[in-house]
Motif scaffolding. Structure first.
Motif, short mmCIF file in Angstrom:
data_model
loop_
_atom_site.label_atom_id
_atom_site.label_comp_id
_atom_site.label_asym_id
_atom_site.label_seq_id
_atom_site.Cartn_x
_atom_site.Cartn_y
_atom_site.Cartn_z
N VAL A 285 0.86 -1.19 0.00
CA VAL A 285 0.00 0.00 0.00
C VAL A 285 0.89 1.24 0.00
CG1 VAL A 285 -1.79 1.25 1.24
CG2 VAL A 285 -1.72 -1.24 1.34
N ILE A 286 0.79 2.08 -1.03
CA ILE A 286 1.62 3.29 -1.08
C ILE A 286 0.80 4.55 -0.83
CG2 ILE A 286 3.48 2.38 -2.50
CD1 ILE A 286 2.19 3.50 -4.94
N PHE A 287 -0.53 4.43 -0.78
CA PHE A 287 -1.38 5.58 -0.49
C PHE A 287 -2.74 5.05 -0.12
CE2 PHE A 287 -2.59 9.95 -0.59
CZ PHE A 287 -3.89 9.99 -1.03
N GLY A 288 -3.45 5.81 0.69
CA GLY A 288 -4.83 5.43 0.94
C GLY A 288 -4.98 4.56 2.18
N PRO A 289 -6.24 4.21 2.49
CA PRO A 289 -6.52 3.60 3.79
C PRO A 289 -6.37 2.09 3.89
CG PRO A 289 -8.57 4.11 2.65
CD PRO A 289 -7.47 4.59 1.78
N ALA A 290 -6.09 1.36 2.82
CA ALA A 290 -6.04 -0.10 2.94
C ALA A 290 -4.99 -0.50 3.96
CB ALA A 290 -5.72 -0.73 1.59
N GLY A 291 -5.34 -1.47 4.80
CA GLY A 291 -4.44 -1.82 5.88
C GLY A 291 -3.43 -2.90 5.55
N ARG A 292 -3.58 -3.55 4.38
CA ARG A 292 -2.60 -4.58 4.02
C ARG A 292 -2.55 -4.69 2.51
NH1 ARG A 292 -5.25 -9.67 3.27
NH2 ARG A 292 -7.50 -9.45 3.60
N PRO A 293 -1.45 -5.27 1.98
CA PRO A 293 -1.28 -5.33 0.53
C PRO A 293 -2.32 -6.25 -0.12
CG PRO A 293 0.76 -5.86 1.68
CD PRO A 293 -0.31 -5.82 2.71
N LEU B 309 -13.98 7.25 5.57
CA LEU B 309 -13.26 6.08 5.09
C LEU B 309 -12.05 6.47 4.27
CD1 LEU B 309 -16.24 3.76 4.14
CD2 LEU B 309 -14.49 3.27 5.84
N ARG B 310 -12.18 7.55 3.45
CA ARG B 310 -11.06 7.92 2.58
C ARG B 310 -9.94 8.59 3.36
NH1 ARG B 310 -13.41 10.37 -3.09
NH2 ARG B 310 -14.29 8.43 -3.88
N LEU B 311 -10.31 9.41 4.36
CA LEU B 311 -9.30 10.22 5.01
C LEU B 311 -8.50 9.46 6.07
CD1 LEU B 311 -11.14 13.62 5.31
CD2 LEU B 311 -9.18 13.06 3.91
N MET B 312 -9.03 8.34 6.52
CA MET B 312 -8.36 7.60 7.58
C MET B 312 -7.03 7.04 7.07
SD MET B 312 -8.72 6.78 10.68
CE MET B 312 -7.46 5.94 11.61
N PRO B 313 -5.95 7.22 7.82
CA PRO B 313 -4.68 6.62 7.42
C PRO B 313 -4.76 5.10 7.51
CG PRO B 313 -4.37 8.25 9.16
CD PRO B 313 -5.84 8.07 9.00
N PRO B 314 -3.86 4.39 6.84
CA PRO B 314 -3.94 2.93 6.72
C PRO B 314 -3.58 2.20 8.01
CG PRO B 314 -1.96 3.71 5.66
CD PRO B 314 -2.74 4.93 6.04
N LEU B 315 -4.39 2.39 9.04
CA LEU B 315 -4.08 1.79 10.32
C LEU B 315 -4.95 0.57 10.56
CD1 LEU B 315 -2.84 2.02 13.23
CD2 LEU B 315 -4.81 3.43 13.79
N GLU B 316 -4.33 -0.58 10.78
CA GLU B 316 -5.07 -1.77 11.20
C GLU B 316 -4.37 -2.30 12.43
OE1 GLU B 316 -7.45 -3.61 7.44
OE2 GLU B 316 -5.67 -4.71 8.04
N ILE B 317 -5.12 -2.67 13.44
CA ILE B 317 -4.50 -3.18 14.66
C ILE B 317 -4.46 -4.70 14.57
CG2 ILE B 317 -4.65 -3.33 17.16
CD1 ILE B 317 -5.89 -0.62 17.20
N HIS B 318 -3.26 -5.25 14.49
CA HIS B 318 -3.14 -6.70 14.39
C HIS B 318 -1.92 -7.18 15.17
CE1 HIS B 318 0.12 -6.41 11.25
NE2 HIS B 318 -0.51 -5.27 11.02
N PHE B 319 -2.13 -8.20 15.94
CA PHE B 319 -1.03 -8.85 16.62
C PHE B 319 -1.45 -10.26 16.98
CE2 PHE B 319 -3.18 -8.19 20.65
CZ PHE B 319 -3.78 -6.96 20.52
N TRP B 320 -0.47 -11.13 17.33
CA TRP B 320 -0.73 -12.54 17.59
C TRP B 320 -1.39 -13.21 16.39
CZ3 TRP B 320 -3.49 -11.40 22.85
CH2 TRP B 320 -2.55 -10.92 23.76
#
Lengths: 330, 395, 233
Positions: A285-293, B309-320
């Motif tokens: 992901v190089i831009f935008g909100p996606a959290g994984r490739p 949805l568009r403005l949110m930075p690409p943050l996902e909380i994941h562990f384990w």
């Protein structure tokens, strides 16, 4: 309370300080009743009503004649009829009928007497209930059990728990075909183009089916650890899931520079929220909100026919993430 | 006794229902005359237009995703495979006499319905009419707004066109993003993995035609009953006290004016429905999960969410090895939860901040005229919505 | 005698004039293009690509749509008024074609295209950037233009070239028949079926929302201002 709240409350209190409490009774009596006695207004109302009726008839006439593509005329007629009716009603309401200012006393909401009696009545109904704790506990059991029974049928909406879809239609050797089922050859994907592919024999609607295939110069490709170019990107051909890992839209945009020196690098882009993925780097992901490739699908080229086939399953779970999504070790 | 038709009619009713005192009270009920008090009525009347036009549409819509081949008169779709839902909406728009007018009026009415609710909410908010004893009325109103937004989304998603199909995919992504339970929740709603069960459109129909209209209708009744029970508020003015209401009685003037507003609302909506095109599904084409178009947007009342949805930075909380909070949760679920949470909390917040627990019947005019001051108080509350609306429009 | 001399003079000048009216493609190229594309069209690093394989197809497209010449190599090339006359464009195109082995100007016949197939193909390949009725759209870092001004030839050229950041589509993916279909559809989008009334741009819910607020609700606000009182009585 933060200092901010204190300042705000102080300002408000300062403003409203002199205005707390009910207004003193004004000596003015606002009541009045005025009858317009307007013959002209009544005539106007009559005319408007007749015109409204005519417009309504016009609507029915247009509808029955059905000259084709008459939506605009129908709207004008019906809308016009209502507009004329509205005008008639408003003129009547403001210039024909008696105009009155009345005063109504608000009802008392608080009833001291009844407020005492109600809880007493309720309590009296419990006379004879000596084993309250037993009954209360039993009622709790009934509540949970019957309540659960009422909610349980909702589970029929979903698939059986055992049917959770983990099977995907791609396996090693499955042919890549286009929408019409024709095989896609390696040479159908020169640099600069992007092609949508599906697994042969699978439903086009399955979220795991569609892939995007592009070709990049092998020297520019840097795949994540554990993905060799021989197994994942033969001749620089790369395949990724077409379903965005953000919220599930189809990735239908491909940006490809005609002159790399002054233009941006190739990218797969999703039109919904503009998640942008770098195909040269494992769809990072190089831009935008996606959290994984985007999950990558390894490819192989049939040596005899040059047909494209899958070389295994996806590198991660496709589509939007959820608790157990396989993130592909990224 | 000499026959008097009027009195005889009322006696007839009284003998069966004892209703004449209630009728008298209804006829003499006093409405304050300020124009801003009629915003709620616009919403109510738009709802009536929705029910009327919607009933017509329900006779023609087929809520199945079973496939058919198009053989109608619209050339760009000749021979195209499409769902029955899409095909029946096409037929309604192109072949049923008056169908397109009623369909477009229905959609315009939905947009204006929610706009009127928001305008009404803003009026109630800025005049602080939500204070005790009207805090329950306010809570019912906020619930109505939420249900209306949901109802609107369900409505425009039913025709299975490219635009609304993309929206449903995003709704699936947001449902999946609910921490821990998202996967199960999404599978429950869709009956499996997206695009879901073959009769998913029927679920939308059940929601949109039965469950939500009944809920909204019921809550409107509760809302109106609460308004009548506590009576309207009023602005300050000569003869206006905390213990009375000054204005126009229902009969005859206010009833006629209000009926006039009903008629005007119908007029505006039918004029829009006939003259301004909305949601031309034949141009968008049928939906497939592997297709997309640029410029896809939700209807205006969900614009704030696409902005989020568009403005949110690409943050996902994941562990384990587990993904605890996928990205769409922030903009698609947490954001609206916070906004609606704040909206519900407003009467309580107002009481706490102004330290004013009394009953209020007179509106605080200072709040309406003095923009600078109420911005101070309201910026923390209004910020989410204004920022969101701004984001939505930018998006 | 004087008349004969005059005629003779004209006859001598005429060929020269005629030659001068014939634009010199090479000279035009040197003057307007070589600073970025090199004197022999071999490209200049960080300024412009080589045109060896551009061919008449690309030259015709870029010049007719005014996208070239580009003032600054870092600017996005956008449609504008062509900088050259038709005759000059022909000359330049011929010169660029002579530089290497690029493709000729494609033949396109929209009347033989199938509208429904074109809609389908356009939605599959093009709508993601250009929007489903070709009203244009946004990609990360660029704009995909609306296509209502594009001629059939320009559409065909763009599909095959993939100009600027647009991907290109060869005959393996979009054959000539499908290309005709797509061109026919793009022509159709100039006047789409707007039987519902005023189309407000054919771009969907944003203008619809604006109409709902600034026409619908505004009209009703005016009505209630008419019905109700302004200052509290």
């Amino acid at each position: 309370m933060s200092p901010w709240h204190v300042i705000v409350a102080a300002v408000l209190l300062a403003l409203r300080g002199g205005r707390r409490g009910p207004e003193p009774e004004e000596p003015v009596d606002p009541r009045e009743r005025r009858v317009p006695y307007s013959s002209r207004a009544q005539l106007l109302v009559a005319v408007l009503l007749v015109l409204a009726g005519l417009a309504g008839l016009g609507f029915s006439a247009i509808y029955l004649v059905h000259p084709g593509h008459e939506t605009q005329w129908l709207g004008l007629a019906l809308g016009g009829a209502f507009a004329l009716l509205a005008a008639a009603l408003i003129v009547a309401g403001k210039a024909v009928v008696p105009q009155e200012v009345a005063v109504e006393t608000r009802s008392q909401l608080v009833h001291e007497q009844a407020e005492q009696e109600v809880p007493q009545l309720v309590a009296e109904g419990g006379e004879g209930l000596t084993r309250r704790r037993l009954i209360a506990g039993a009622a709790g059991v009934a509540g949970i059990g019957v309540g659960a029974a009422l909610v349980t049928p909702a589970a029929s909406l979903g698939p059986n728990v055992g049917e959770r879809i983990d099977a995907i239609p791609w396996r090693r050797g499955v042919r890549v075909v286009d929408e019409r089922g024709r095989a896609i050859l390696a040479d159908d994907v020169p640099p600069g183009t992007f092609v949508t592919g599906f697994p042969e024999g699978a439903s086009l609607r399955d979220l795991a089916s569609p892939i995007v295939i592009v070709r990049l110069p092998p020297s520019t490709i840097h795949l994540p650890e554990g993905r060799s170019q021989e197994e994942w990107a033969p001749e620089g051909l790369l395949a990724y899931s077409k379903i965005c890992t953000h919220a599930g839209c189809a990735i239908a945009l491909y940006r490809y520079p005609s002159f790399r020196a002054t233009q941006q690098r190739p990218a797969l882009v999703c039109p919904c929220h503009y998640s942008t993925f770098d195909p040269a780097r494992g769809a990072d992901v190089i831009f935008g909100p996606a959290g994984r490739p985007l999950p990558q699908l390894p490819l192989q080229i049939d040596p005899a026919t040059r047909e494209l086939r899958a070389n295994g399953g996806y590198s991660a779970s496709i589509g939007p993430s959820w608790l157990n999504a396989n993130r592909g070790g990224a | 006794m000499t026959p008097e038709p009027g009195r005889d009619t009322v006696r007839w009713i009284d003998e069966r229902a004892g209703a004449s005192p209630a009728l008298k009270a209804a006829l003499r009920y006093v409405f304050p005359e300020h124009w801003s008090f009629m915003l709620g009525e616009i919403a109510l009347y738009a709802f009536l237009v929705l029910v009327g036009t919607g009933t017509f549409l329900a006779f023609f819509f087929e809520s199945s995703t079973a496939e058919t081949t198009y053989h109608g008169s619209y050339a760009p779709l000749a021979g195209e495979r499409m769902s029955l839902a899409y095909a029946s909406t096409l037929r309604l728009s192109q072949d049923v006499p008056g169908g397109l007018l009623l369909r477009q009026t229905h959609h315009w009415a939905a947009l204006v319905f929610i706009a009127a609710i928001v305008a009404h909410l803003l009026r109630v908010f800025f005049t602080a009419a939500f204070r005790k004893p009207r805090d329950i009325t306010w809570a019912v109103g906020v619930t109505l707004l939420m249900l209306a937004v949901l109802e609107g989304f369900a409505g425009y998603s039913m025709p299975d066109d490219l635009l609304s199909g993309m929206g449903l995919a995003i709704a699936y992504g947001v449902a999946m993003s609910l921490p821990v339970v998202g996967g199960n929740a999404a599978f429950l709603i869709w009956g499996g993995e997206y695009p879901g069960t073959h009769d998913f459109t029927t679920r939308l129909l059940t929601l949109h035609v039965f469950i939500l209209p009944a809920a909204i209708g019921l809550l409107i009744a509760v809302h109106l009953a609460a308004v009548i029970r506590t009576h309207h508020t009023q602005f300050r003015g000569p003869g206006h006290t905390e213990r009375n209401v000054v204005g126009t009685p229902t009969w005859p003037a206010y009833a006629l004016r209000s009926l006039g507003l009903l008629s005007a609302t119908a007029a505006v909506l039918f004029l829009l429905g006939g003259l301004v095109q909305i949601n031309p599904i034949w141009q968008w084409g049928p939906y497939e999960p592997y297709l997309a178009t640029n410029g896809a947007q939700p209807d205006w009342f969900l614009g704030w969410l696409i902005g989020g949805l568009r403005l949110m930075p690409p943050l996902e909380i994941h562990f384990w090895g587990l993904t605890w909070v996928p990205n769409p949760f922030w903009g698609g679920a947490a954001f609206p939860l916070v906004v609606f949470g704040v909206l519900y909390a407003i009467p309580w917040l107002d009481r706490r901040l102004t330290r004013d627990w009394a009953r209020h019947e007179l509106l605080d005019r200072r709040l309406t005229r003095d923009w600078a001051r109420h911005e101070l108080l309201d910026r923390p509350r209004d910020n989410p919505q204004r920022t969101a609306l701004g984001m939505a429009f930018f998006a | 005698m004087r008349r004969v001399a005059l005629l003779l003079a004209l006859a001598l000048i005429a060929p020269g004039v005629a030659l001068a009216a014939q634009p010199d493609g090479r000279a035009l190229f040197q003057g307007s293009c070589s600073s970025c594309h090199g004197l022999a069209g071999r490209g200049v690093r960080s300024r412009g690509p080589s045109l060896e394989r551009a061919g008449a197809q690309a030259a015709d497209f870029y010049l007719r749509t005014g996208r070239m010449p580009l003032a600054n190599p870092d600017d996005p090339p956008v449609r504008s008024h062509p900088a050259f006359t038709d005759a000059q464009i022909s000359a330049l195109t011929a010169y660029v074609a002579s530089l290497g082995t690029g493709p000729p100007i494609p033949r396109v016949d929209p009347t033989s295209g199938d509208l429904a197939a074109g809609r389908r193909a356009f939605t599959d390949h093009c709508a993601g950037c250009h929007q489903v009725v070709a009203r244009g759209g946004i990609v990360t870092g660029a704009i995909a233009p609306p296509l209502q001004q594009a001629t059939p030839r320009e559409v065909a050229e763009a599909v095959r070239i993939g100009p600027y950041l647009m991907p290109r589509f060869t005959r393996r993916q979009i054959d000539d028949g499908t290309l005709n279909d797509i061109v026919r559809y793009v022509q159709w989008t100039k006047h789409p079926d707007d039987r519902g009334g005023w189309s407000i741009g054919n771009i969907g819910p944003i203008p619809e929302g604006m109409v709902a607020w600034f026409v619908g609700l505004l009209a009703l606000l005016l009505v209630i201002r008419l019905i109700g009182e302004r200052s509290p009585r």
